[in-house]
Enzyme design. Structure first.
Site, PDB file in Angstrom:
ATOM      1  N   TYR A 199       0.829  -1.207   0.000  1.00  0.00           N
ATOM      2  CA  TYR A 199       0.000   0.000   0.000  1.00  0.00           C
ATOM      3  C   TYR A 199       0.866   1.262   0.000  1.00  0.00           C
ATOM      4  O   TYR A 199       1.880   1.351   0.692  1.00  0.00           O
ATOM      5  CB  TYR A 199      -0.923   0.043   1.223  1.00  0.00           C
ATOM      6  N   HIS A 250      -2.369   0.344   6.991  1.00  0.00           N
ATOM      7  CA  HIS A 250      -3.574   0.220   6.170  1.00  0.00           C
ATOM      8  C   HIS A 250      -4.394  -1.024   6.476  1.00  0.00           C
ATOM      9  O   HIS A 250      -4.868  -1.694   5.566  1.00  0.00           O
ATOM     10  CB  HIS A 250      -3.217   0.278   4.680  1.00  0.00           C
TER      11      HIS A 250
END
Length: 444
Positions: A199, A250
């Protein structure tokens, strides 16, 4: 990503067919005669779909019976754009046409209750567009910038953090130092992990970009846990202690993995680690306190005030990642922020590119008027976005300053917005279709 010329650009809500104000308040004695009534009333709502930043925006404009007086709000959730636009246009807007624009608290609560099954991202984002637009109208009516309606300044401006990423500690450290030269004292650092979908990092080449578009790469938590902590520590050693470093996990780790990660990132001395746990695992945040001293930030996925207050009262987090659109607007978010102050939690509002400049302006107004403010995520808006939204907040020297214009201080150029159609459903959405190394569906 492909755009769809068949998708609407603007949706205008229809007035109630019988002319009755659906959500009339008992203190509103004569809402029918708009010609003789001097009350500022809502006369129309238009919802716009545009994508100058690349991700879909849902923009709400609330009109009044005063010529030239309107308010703007952000309802943007780029994964469910058309659903949110429909809720605004077909369900919420007809309930408020004819209502006094000043009744923000009452309108917010009525619309919140109107769906019976309250809350959720789609309903809250739709509500937020109207709510923020009504606050914009309130500021314009008073001739005051929004932060002055919230009690005035508690600080000069809102310290912002920018994003950098890379493949090696040296590359990332160079980008951090370049950001500090622009005045940023807070920088989020994301580390590419070889062989895994990571991410917050740019693709290495066109082949990887295509794999990402097709969602062919996989997430490997073991590689992340092995690779990222030592790189973060090395970045810290290279940049020194003169800059605050942040990192976003995340929501991809299990509670057991998160405890290990907390212990291993201690040498990096982070300002905070974001979304170490998913909302479903939030009860484990108290355990993270025992695993390490890195401050904890969470909240961009939260849709209810109770999700925050439970963590406040147990002293489980340090920063609330408030997202104004997903919480239903400024009316709700300001109440959560007041609660955060009482429990010693600071705010770190969500502000990436999928929050429009209208949403970011609402963030800044809230930030500069609260003692609970910590740091603001700052998107780098494209030139196209700045064209569509005159007055958009732009960081100067690592700080976002509030507008001095009445209301939000940001306008919307309808003609410019038409040049940037939104993507068709299933295009932007696919970034969240992540799988783990064993093929199982993985939180993005």
């Amino acid at each position: 990503m492909t755009t769809s010329p068949d998708l609407p650009f603007a949706l205008t809500a229809a007035e109630p067919t019988d002319g009755v104000v659906l959500a009339r308040a008992p203190w509103d004695t004569d809402p029918a005669d708009l010609d003789r009534d001097d009350t500022v009333r809502i006369t129309g709502v238009t919802t716009f779909l545009t994508a100058p930043q690349g991700c879909p925006y849902v923009i709400v404009r609330v009109e009044t019976n005063v010529p030239g007086l309107y308010g703007l709000g952000c309802s943007s959730d780029p994964q469910r754009t058309l659903a949110i636009a429909s809720v605004v246009n077909d369900y919420l807007a007809p309930m408020i046409i004819g209502r006094p624009a000043a009744d923000i608290e009452d309108i917010h609560r009525l619309l919140l209750n109107s769906g019976y099954w309250r809350g959720g991202s789609i309903a809250n984002n739709a509500l937020a567009g109207i709510d923020v637009a009504l606050w914009d109208i309130a500021g314009k009516r008073a001739g005051l910038p929004l932060h002055e309606l919230f009690g005035g300044r508690a600080r000069n401006g809102a310290a912002a953090y920018t994003h950098v990423d890379g493949f090696t500690a040296g590359e990332i450290a160079d980008k951090v130092l370049a950001a500090t030269e622009k005045g940023y004292r807070h920088v989020r650092v994301q580390v590419a992990v070889p062989g895994t979908d990571t991410y917050g990092t740019a693709a290495a080449d066109a082949a990887e970009e295509r794999r990402r578009h097709l969602r062919e790469d996989r997430w490997d938590s073991l590689s992340y846990l092995h690779h990222v902590p030592p790189v973060l520590a090395e970045i810290r050693s290279l940049v020194g202690d003169g800059v605050e470093l942040l990192h976003d996990s995340h929501e991809r780790l299990t509670p057991a993995q998160a405890r290990r990660f907390m212990a291993e990132i201690e040498p990096a001395r982070l300002f905070f680690v974001e979304d170490l746990l998913a909302p479903e695992d939030a009860d484990h945040f108290a355990e993270m306190r025992l695993a390490g001293s890195t401050p904890l930030a969470v909240g961009e996925l939260y849709t209810e005030a109770s999700q925050y207050t439970r963590l406040f009262t147990t002293r489980s987090i340090d920063f609330a990642r408030l997202r104004i659109p997903t919480l239903g607007g400024l009316t709700t978010t300001r109440k959560i922020l007041a609660a955060a102050e009482l429990f010693g939690v600071r705010s770190a509002p969500h502000g990436p590119g999928d929050v429009s400049p209208l949403g970011q302006a609402a963030n800044v107004a809230m930030n500069v008027s609260s003692h609970a403010f910590g740091v603001q995520e700052a998107a780098g808006f494209r030139e196209a976005t700045l064209e569509v939204f005159p007055g958009a907040p732009v960081a100067r020297g690592g700080v976002l300053y509030p507008s001095t214009k009445p209301g939000l201080g940001v306008d919307f150029d309808e003609a410019a917005a038409r040049k940037y159609p939104v993507t068709a459903p299933g295009q932007h959405d696919r970034w969240a279709l992540l799988r783990a190394s064993d093929g199982a569906a993985q939180r993005p």
